[in-house]
Design a protein around this motif. Structure first.
Motif, PDB file in Angstrom:
ATOM      1  N   GLN A 185      -4.345 -25.812 -26.574  1.00 50.54           N
ATOM      2  CA  GLN A 185      -2.904 -25.566 -26.444  1.00 50.54           C
ATOM      3  C   GLN A 185      -2.393 -26.474 -25.332  1.00 50.54           C
ATOM      4  OE1 GLN A 185      -1.591 -23.293 -28.467  1.00 50.54           O
ATOM      5  NE2 GLN A 185       0.505 -23.450 -27.755  1.00 50.54           N
ATOM      6  N   ILE A 186      -1.385 -27.290 -25.605  1.00 49.46           N
ATOM      7  CA  ILE A 186      -0.915 -28.185 -24.539  1.00 49.46           C
ATOM      8  C   ILE A 186       0.594 -28.104 -24.384  1.00 49.46           C
ATOM      9  CG2 ILE A 186      -2.739 -29.924 -24.579  1.00 49.46           C
ATOM     10  CD1 ILE A 186      -0.421 -31.459 -26.281  1.00 49.46           C
TER      11      ILE A 186
ATOM     12  N   ASN B  61      -2.987 -29.314 -34.235  1.00 51.23           N
ATOM     13  CA  ASN B  61      -1.722 -28.554 -34.380  1.00 51.23           C
ATOM     14  C   ASN B  61      -0.568 -29.546 -34.565  1.00 51.23           C
ATOM     15  OD1 ASN B  61       0.425 -26.837 -34.235  1.00 51.23           O
ATOM     16  ND2 ASN B  61      -0.184 -25.876 -32.309  1.00 51.23           N
TER      17      ASN B  61
ATOM     18  N   GLY C 207       3.138 -28.270 -34.605  1.00 59.20           N
ATOM     19  CA  GLY C 207       3.513 -27.833 -33.255  1.00 59.20           C
ATOM     20  C   GLY C 207       3.902 -29.012 -32.387  1.00 59.20           C
TER      21      GLY C 207
ATOM     22  N   ASP D  10       7.751 -29.797 -31.048  1.00 61.12           N
ATOM     23  CA  ASP D  10       8.042 -29.921 -29.616  1.00 61.12           C
ATOM     24  C   ASP D  10       8.621 -31.294 -29.303  1.00 61.12           C
ATOM     25  OD1 ASP D  10       7.233 -27.435 -29.182  1.00 61.12           O
ATOM     26  OD2 ASP D  10       5.429 -27.902 -28.015  1.00 61.12           O
TER      27      ASP D  10
HETATM   28  C1  LIG Z   1       1.025 -25.136 -32.172  1.00 64.58           C
HETATM   29  O1  LIG Z   1       1.880 -25.519 -31.140  1.00 64.58           O
HETATM   30  C2  LIG Z   1       3.011 -24.678 -30.958  1.00 64.58           C
HETATM   31  C3  LIG Z   1       3.880 -25.258 -29.915  1.00 64.58           C
HETATM   32  O2  LIG Z   1       3.151 -25.912 -28.966  1.00 64.58           O
HETATM   33  C4  LIG Z   1       2.546 -23.288 -30.582  1.00 64.58           C
HETATM   34  O3  LIG Z   1       3.650 -22.416 -30.481  1.00 64.58           O
HETATM   35  C5  LIG Z   1       1.630 -22.771 -31.683  1.00 64.58           C
HETATM   36  O4  LIG Z   1       1.091 -21.529 -31.299  1.00 64.58           O
HETATM   37  C6  LIG Z   1       0.491 -23.735 -31.889  1.00 64.58           C
HETATM   38  N1  LIG Z   1      -0.339 -23.258 -33.039  1.00 64.58           N
HETATM   39  C7  LIG Z   1      -1.662 -23.259 -32.967  1.00 64.58           C
HETATM   40  C8  LIG Z   1      -2.368 -22.776 -34.210  1.00 64.58           C
HETATM   41  O5  LIG Z   1      -2.255 -23.616 -31.981  1.00 64.58           O
END
Ligand SMILES: *[C@@H]1O[C@H](CO)[C@@H](O)[C@H](O)[C@H]1NC(C)=O
Ligand SMILES: *[C@@H]1O[C@H](CO)[C@@H](O)[C@H](O)[C@H]1NC(C)=O
Ligand SMILES: *[C@@H]1O[C@H](CO)[C@@H](O)[C@H](O)[C@H]1NC(C)=O
Ligand SMILES: *[C@@H]1O[C@H](CO)[C@@H](O)[C@H](O)[C@H]1NC(C)=O
Ligand SMILES: *[C@@H]1O[C@H](CO)[C@@H](O)[C@H](O)[C@H]1NC(C)=O
Ligand SMILES: *[C@@H]1O[C@H](CO)[C@@H](O)[C@H](O)[C@H]1NC(C)=O
Ligand SMILES: *[C@@H]1O[C@H](CO)[C@@H](O)[C@H](O)[C@H]1NC(C)=O
Length: 645
Positions: free
Chosen positions: A69-70, A94, A97, A101
């Motif tokens: 997660q970044i 991801n 995501g 962003d």
């Molecule tokens: C993908 O990235 C978004 C925004 O950074 C985040 O909200 C989401 O949880 C992420 N999904 C996964 C499967 O990591």
């Protein structure tokens, strides 16, 4: 066999990954970026190779493996151009995501060069979020191609919000033997300049459109009415922009300003993304920069209070003494006194028994005033004295009249300086043209504007705004200042005013001369191209032509022409008063003399009256036996009269 298969596939993958590292290096070297960040699939060896290659090429590098997660904003925030690669071939990346962003922080502009490593076109495009893509987006997708190794695709969208479609064009190829070969070498703007009639939205404030006319016709039309110059100018420029880039404009018309809307209806429309461009030039003010983006200052304008400077209605009692300074007057008086003394002395010497001081004084004053005087004697001394007095009188007289003439020619009109303080102090009546932005002008933080605001707020609400025609009439009447945009009011002034009134026209600025900007919304899909096109329009002279067409001529005041300005009663009054004063004094003296004669020589006086009657009948003045005037004086009087003829 099975083992060999596994080994071969592993070897293939390793080779393939080694190749993508090379492609990444080659692509970013081609893009001339100095920093690269990446989202990889997490293979350590592969990442290490990529890093090594990029660092060797002089680029600082950071790589994030998939599955973490970044914070995209922190990771991709930059002040310089940044290369970004994203490997979407692995399932745990991801992708959406990251794209969402990046869209939210508008990371598809000049600052970012994206390289997407995909395996399959339709899948790559599926996860894409192109909502903020624009003409400047630099976004390439790399796909393996059985024939030529790898193919790069250039991806952009002019403006998804207004119905733009994603354009995917072959950008180039990469082969192991001859490396990167780019075929789209034109600059982005040039190769993407055709918007194919995309419908952009453009908003503006239009107040005076006749109801039977369509908005486009009104803005394009020449028309006889001179109102709404600002939106007409802005619309003309933006329609040139749309011609250059082949898009069309849907026009939005705004005609009121909510009281609680501090930055104006155009700014809020742009802020809500209901329009892409504003065709109404608006004032550049720092608090507006959060709502919209300025493309260019384009429209030079100003607004001012206009009124007539009418020459002072006050009498200047000392004006007849003004031509000479006080000491000059003293010297003249002293010289006159000396002259009188010398003259009477000479006359005494010449034994002209009839002459005394009073006669000398009379002669001197007569000469000074360029009037007649008697020839007294034949002697040279008195003649020389007379010549001297005459020349002196001539010089003094000439200096005096020259000073008066030059004062009248140069008389400046004391116009008010361009200051709202002066206007506030002048106690003039004030009103304004009903302008939508007037309150916004008063919100300026300049101290003079704030000072003036109090004066303005003291005016009853109903009297603040009046139509232009009434305003011009009231300016004409004097002692009234009317606020307007000169382009709106000049034509009426030119018709209604005569030359002298035009020369008396005085202006005090509320909006100092400045250039108003055309604005775009913050996401600004059209910002870049408008900027380029407006620059082109300016340099080609089109803008100047439009300004000349839309702005009104300043009413001409023939400054260098010499007017015969009449002497007003205020200027003439001191002279008339002097005359009146002299007459009153003479009357009083006459009255006193009469009284003296009546009481002391009442009988003789009757006789004299008869004599006078007989004398007027005879129409001669040559009778010597006059008893009214003492002999000395009567002689002189007669002589003066003789010389005057
Ligand atoms: C993908 O990235 C978004 C925004 O950074 C985040 O909200 C989401 O949880 C992420 N999904 C996964 C499967 O990591
Ligand atoms: C694209 O990104 C924007 C901003 O994050 C978001 O509002 C929008 O819903 C996204 N669109 C799609 C199709 O995911
Ligand atoms: C691309 O991926 C989609 C689904 O991910 C698949 O249906 C399609 O067959 C793939 N195309 C090719 C050429 O591999
Ligand atoms: C797609 O973009 C290319 C240039 O990048 C252009 O030549 C082409 O006309 C565009 N196609 C469409 C449908 O917009
Ligand atoms: C402008 O766009 C229209 C609509 O797509 C197209 O028919 C026309 O050829 C374009 N004009 C130019 C000069 O490219
Ligand atoms: C201004 O007031 C109106 C209602 O009077 C409201 O609908 C609108 O949202 C307000 N606008 C702002 C910017 O506060
Ligand atoms: C004035 O003239 C009238 C006749 O015209 C004469 O009777 C009178 O005596 C004269 N008076 C004097 C003072 O000469």
């Amino acid at each position: 066999m099975h083992l060999l298969g596994i080994f071969l596939s592993q070897a293939f993958i390793i080779v393939a990954y080694a190749q993508t590292s090379l492609i990444i290096r080659d692509y970013f070297v081609y893009k001339k970026v100095t920093r690269v960040v990446g989202f990889s699939c997490g293979d350590v060896e592969d990442d290490f190779l990529t890093m090594k290659l990029l660092t060797d090429a002089g680029m600082s590098t950071a790589i994030k493996p998939a599955g973490f997660q970044i914070n995209v904003l922190r990771y991709l925030d930059t002040t310089r151009t940044l290369g970004v690669f994203l490997d979407m071939r692995c399932p745990n990346q991801n992708v959406s995501g990251i794209f969402d962003d990046a869209s939210a922080y508008r990371m598809f502009d000049y600052s970012y060069n994206w390289l997407i490593l995909g395996s399959n076109m339709s899948r790559s495009l599926q996860s894409l979020n192109d909502s903020v893509f624009s003409i400047v987006t630099d976004f390439a997708i790399l796909l393996p191609d059985p024939k030529s190794g790898y193919v790069l695709y250039d991806v952009y969208n002019h403006c998804k919000m207004r119905g733009g479609i994603l354009n995917v064009t072959r950008l180039g190829t990469w082969r192991e033997d001859n490396g990167l070969a780019i075929i789209l070498t034109d600059s982005k703007i040039i190769r993407r300049r055709d918007y194919h009639g995309l419908r952009a939205k453009s908003a503006g404030i239009v107040l005076h459109r006749p109801p039977h006319m369509s908005l486009v016709d009104y803005l394009e039309g020449e028309g006889l009415e001179v109102m709404d110059n600002w939106p007409k100018f802005g619309y003309t420029l933006l329609s040139h922009v749309s011609d250059i880039f082949n898009f069309t404009m849907d026009l939005i018309e705004i005609n009121h300003w909510e009281k609680n809307d501090s930055n104006g209806p155009l700014m809020s429309t742009l802020k809500r993304d209901e329009a892409d461009l504003g065709y109404y030039p608006s004032i550049l003010r720092i608090e507006r920069y959060g709502d919209a983006r300025v493309i260019f200052p384009q429209w030079p304008t100003r607004t001012c209070f206009m009124f007539r400077t009418i020459p002072a209605m006050k009498m200047k009692p000392w004006i007849i003494l003004k031509p000479f300074a006080a000491d000059t007057w003293y010297m003249i008086v002293v010289i006159v006194v000396i002259t009188v003394l010398i003259l009477s002395f000479i006359l005494k010497l010449e034994h002209v028994s009839e002459y005394g001081y009073s006669i000398s004084a009379l002669i001197t004053v007569g000469a000074l005033c360029q009037q007649g005087f008697p020839s007294i004697t034949d002697q040279s001394a008195s003649r020389i004295a007379l010549i001297q007095i005459t020349v002196f009188g001539l010089l003094v007289f000439n200096y005096y009249s020259a000073a008066i003439v030059s004062a009248r020619l140069n008389e400046p009109l004391h116009k008010m300086n361009d200051s709202l303080y002066s206007l506030a102090h002048s106690k003039m009546q004030l009103a304004a043209e009903k302008n939508i932005f007037f309150d916004f002008l008063l919100r300026n933080q300049r101290p003079d504007v704030q000072y003036f605001k109090h004066v303005w707020n003291a005016i009853p609400e109903s009297k603040r705004f009046i139509p232009i025609e009434d305003g011009v009439e009231k300016i004409k009447g004097g002692d009234f200042a009317f606020h307007a945009d000169p382009d709106d009011v000049y034509p009426s002034i030119e018709q209604a005013f005569d030359r002298q009134m035009i020369c008396q026209l005085t202006e005090v600025h509320l909006l100092q001369p400045s250039e108003l900007g055309l604005w775009s919304n913050l996401k600004s899909h059209f910002h870049e191209i408008s900027k380029i096109a407006l620059l082109k329009i300016s340099t080609s002279g089109l803008r100047r032509r439009e300004i000349r067409r839309r702005s009104a001529r300043r009413p001409y005041c023939p400054n260098d022409e010499i007017f015969v300005s009449s002497v007003t009663i205020y200027e003439a009054a001191p002279i008339l008063f002097l005359l009146l004063f002299g007459m009153i004094i003479s009357l009083i003296i006459f009255g006193i003399e009469q009284l003296v004669f009546y009481t002391m020589h009442s009988k003789r006086v009757r006789g004299i009256k008869n004599h006078m009657k007989n004398e007027t009948k005879d129409k001669t003045l040559s009778k010597d036996k006059s008893t009214l005037i003492p002999p000395k004086a009567s002689n002189l009087f007669r002589k003066i009269l003789m010389t005057r003829r």
